[in-house]
Design a protein around this motif. Structure first.
Motif, PDB file in Angstrom:
ATOM      1  N   GLU A 114      29.271  12.158  39.666  1.00  9.77           N
ATOM      2  CA  GLU A 114      29.450  12.578  38.275  1.00  9.77           C
ATOM      3  C   GLU A 114      28.561  13.798  37.994  1.00  9.77           C
ATOM      4  O   GLU A 114      28.990  14.770  37.394  1.00  9.77           O
ATOM      5  CB  GLU A 114      29.067  11.405  37.362  1.00  9.77           C
ATOM      6  CG  GLU A 114      29.557  11.546  35.936  1.00  9.77           C
ATOM      7  CD  GLU A 114      29.201  10.326  35.088  1.00  9.77           C
ATOM      8  OE1 GLU A 114      29.979   9.367  35.094  1.00  9.77           O
ATOM      9  OE2 GLU A 114      28.155  10.344  34.424  1.00  9.77           O
ATOM     10  N   HIS A 127      21.182  12.054  33.728  1.00 13.07           N
ATOM     11  CA  HIS A 127      22.387  11.593  33.035  1.00 13.07           C
ATOM     12  C   HIS A 127      22.671  12.585  31.919  1.00 13.07           C
ATOM     13  O   HIS A 127      21.911  12.670  30.959  1.00 13.07           O
ATOM     14  CB  HIS A 127      22.189  10.180  32.477  1.00 13.07           C
ATOM     15  CG  HIS A 127      23.428   9.640  31.850  1.00 13.07           C
ATOM     16  ND1 HIS A 127      23.441   9.089  30.600  1.00 13.07           N
ATOM     17  CD2 HIS A 127      24.703   9.600  32.297  1.00 13.07           C
ATOM     18  CE1 HIS A 127      24.675   8.701  30.306  1.00 13.07           C
ATOM     19  NE2 HIS A 127      25.462   9.013  31.316  1.00 13.07           N
ATOM     20  N   ASP A 161      26.204   7.327  26.975  1.00 13.27           N
ATOM     21  CA  ASP A 161      27.243   6.330  27.221  1.00 13.27           C
ATOM     22  C   ASP A 161      27.296   5.343  26.065  1.00 13.27           C
ATOM     23  O   ASP A 161      26.261   4.834  25.632  1.00 13.27           O
ATOM     24  CB  ASP A 161      26.954   5.553  28.515  1.00 13.27           C
ATOM     25  CG  ASP A 161      27.213   6.388  29.756  1.00 13.27           C
ATOM     26  OD1 ASP A 161      27.749   7.500  29.616  1.00 13.27           O
ATOM     27  OD2 ASP A 161      26.866   5.921  30.855  1.00 13.27           O
ATOM     28  N   HIS A 212      33.575   2.225  29.265  1.00 15.20           N
ATOM     29  CA  HIS A 212      32.618   2.852  28.355  1.00 15.20           C
ATOM     30  C   HIS A 212      33.060   4.286  28.112  1.00 15.20           C
ATOM     31  O   HIS A 212      33.888   4.818  28.846  1.00 15.20           O
ATOM     32  CB  HIS A 212      31.193   2.818  28.921  1.00 15.20           C
ATOM     33  CG  HIS A 212      30.934   3.786  30.047  1.00 15.20           C
ATOM     34  ND1 HIS A 212      31.359   3.551  31.348  1.00 15.20           N
ATOM     35  CD2 HIS A 212      30.310   4.985  30.081  1.00 15.20           C
ATOM     36  CE1 HIS A 212      30.984   4.563  32.127  1.00 15.20           C
ATOM     37  NE2 HIS A 212      30.351   5.456  31.380  1.00 15.20           N
ATOM     38  N   HIS A 234      31.696   8.067  28.159  1.00 14.20           N
ATOM     39  CA  HIS A 234      30.619   9.016  28.460  1.00 14.20           C
ATOM     40  C   HIS A 234      30.878  10.222  27.574  1.00 14.20           C
ATOM     41  O   HIS A 234      31.901  10.884  27.710  1.00 14.20           O
ATOM     42  CB  HIS A 234      30.639   9.396  29.941  1.00 14.20           C
ATOM     43  CG  HIS A 234      29.720  10.551  30.269  1.00 14.20           C
ATOM     44  ND1 HIS A 234      28.476  10.385  30.835  1.00 14.20           N
ATOM     45  CD2 HIS A 234      29.877  11.886  30.100  1.00 14.20           C
ATOM     46  CE1 HIS A 234      27.904  11.578  30.995  1.00 14.20           C
ATOM     47  NE2 HIS A 234      28.737  12.508  30.559  1.00 14.20           N
TER      48      HIS A 234
HETATM   49 ZN   LIG Z   1      27.631   8.638  31.388  1.00 17.06          ZN
END
Ligand SMILES: [Zn+2]
Length: 388
Positions: free
Chosen positions: A56, A241, A245, A322, A324
């Protein structure tokens, strides 16, 4: 095709040390991390062996990012550094057995605090740029004060003063400066802004930020916060990150965080089914891992704040349903929670005392900055990038 672009973009910074040479290049438009590996003859397992979250992260390399590459005399890649955030970069290198390896390493920089005092000649942006050679600082000042002062009403010889922290790397200002406090005169009347916690307050402790963003899923719990770099104590690795989220059930509607124009609808690497919306002032929001898009949603379409654009899912490299949510300003990832939290004055007694103390301290510093006596040495841009 890519190689040609790549060679064109390779620009020499420092020359030959021990038969190796360091070069700088700019990440080309529209090239994914995987394509880059392929075109540079670096084994693709470096990408495929990454964890889901690291894949990611590798999706985040942005066109225009300045990267460094070290090659040997035969032009074989020895090391490569690709910044993902101001704090963290992808490092590809040859290990002891001469095989390529990849890890995430912190970006090395220094940072120091500065005072600046400037008398207005044309505009805060122009005058700060002229005094410091640092346009990111001029921009940061305009963002903080643009909401409380009408720059058009400033008069010549109105003053401004600033206290800020600036990162430096390779002898140049690096990344976004952090303004700690500032003052500007509007027709001789002083207006102040102070950073307290994550936000800026005026001298009365009131927040002056106009409420621009709204939550994508009102009431949803934040399951993972934004972090430009953190060290994982168990894995002993650096991670990041680049979004927030929100935990929610599959199928929960996702709302546009602000008015804008849809700039991407489709699959995007580790992010799965993704929507991107561009907003005013260089902002972009990204909604990843969705289950599907709102009916008929397409690139180029205008959307209103609060309009449903997609539904929560678990597509791409995601371990459970979820959302993001990524927020970018001029292609740099930023913390959505910093800009979205509800308007608030400095409230309880402890905070009020703390804030009053902060105002006193900052005003003393800003007073010192007035007149320009403490100004940092001007950064003069150098033209050492030679394209070939
Ligand atoms: Zn995320």
């Amino acid at each position: 095709m890519f190689k040609k672009i790549f060679i064109l973009l390779v620009i020499v910074l420092n020359l030959h040390a021990k038969g190796y040479s360091m070069q700088n290049f700019t990440w080309p438009n529209g090239v994914t991390f995987l394509q880059f590996l392929e075109n540079s003859n670096i084994p693709l397992r470096l990408y495929y062996n990454l964890s889901d979250t690291d894949k990611e992260l590798a999706t985040e390399v942005v066109a225009g990012t300045e990267c460094e590459i070290m090659v040997d005399e035969d032009g074989i890649l020895e090391q490569l550094l690709v910044p993902i955030t101001e704090e963290l970069q992808i490092h590809i290198y040859k290990d002891k057995s001469d095989n390529y390896a990849l890890n995430f390493t912190p970006v090395i920089y220094t940072q120091s605090e500065h005072l600046l005092g400037v008398s207005i000649e044309s505009s805060p942006y122009m005058d700060i740029s002229k005094a410091t050679g640092n346009s990111a600082l001029a921009n940061a000042f305009s963002v903080v004060f643009g909401k409380v002062v009408n720059f058009k009403r400033l008069q010549k010889n109105d003053n401004l003063a600033l206290r800020y922290i600036q990162k430096e790397r390779l002898g140049r200002p690096y990344g976004q400066p952090e303004i700690i406090s500032g003052m500007i005169e509007e027709n001789g009347k002083s207006k102040y802004m102070y950073k307290y916690g994550l936000k800026y307050y005026d001298e009365r402790g009131k927040i002056s930020e106009r409420f621009f963003f709204k939550l994508p899923i009102p009431g949803a719990r934040v399951s993972s916060k934004f972090s430009p770099k953190r060290f994982h104590p168990i894995l002993k690795r650096y991670r990041a990150h680049l979004g927030t989220d929100y935990a929610a059930k599959t199928g929960t509607p996702i709302k546009a965080v602000a008015d804008g124009r849809v700039s991407f609808v489709g699959r995007k690497g580790g992010y799965g089914k993704t929507v991107e919306i561009t907003h005013a002032n260089g902002y972009k929001s990204l909604y990843a891992h969705t289950n599907g898009f709102a009916k008929g949603l397409k690139s180029g379409q205008s959307v209103k704040q609060g309009q449903v654009i997609a539904y929560v899912g678990s597509t791409g490299t995601s371990t459970g349903p979820h959302l993001h949510l990524g927020l970018y300003k001029n292609n740099k990832a930023m913390d959505f929670q910093k800009v979205v939290s509800v308007e608030k004055e400095v409230q309880n007694v402890k905070e009020k005392q703390e804030f009053a103390k902060l105002v006193k301290e900052q005003n003393e510093k800003l007073q010192m900055a007035m007149g320009g006596f403490h100004n940092p040495e001007k950064f003069v841009g150098f033209d050492s990038f030679i394209a070939f």
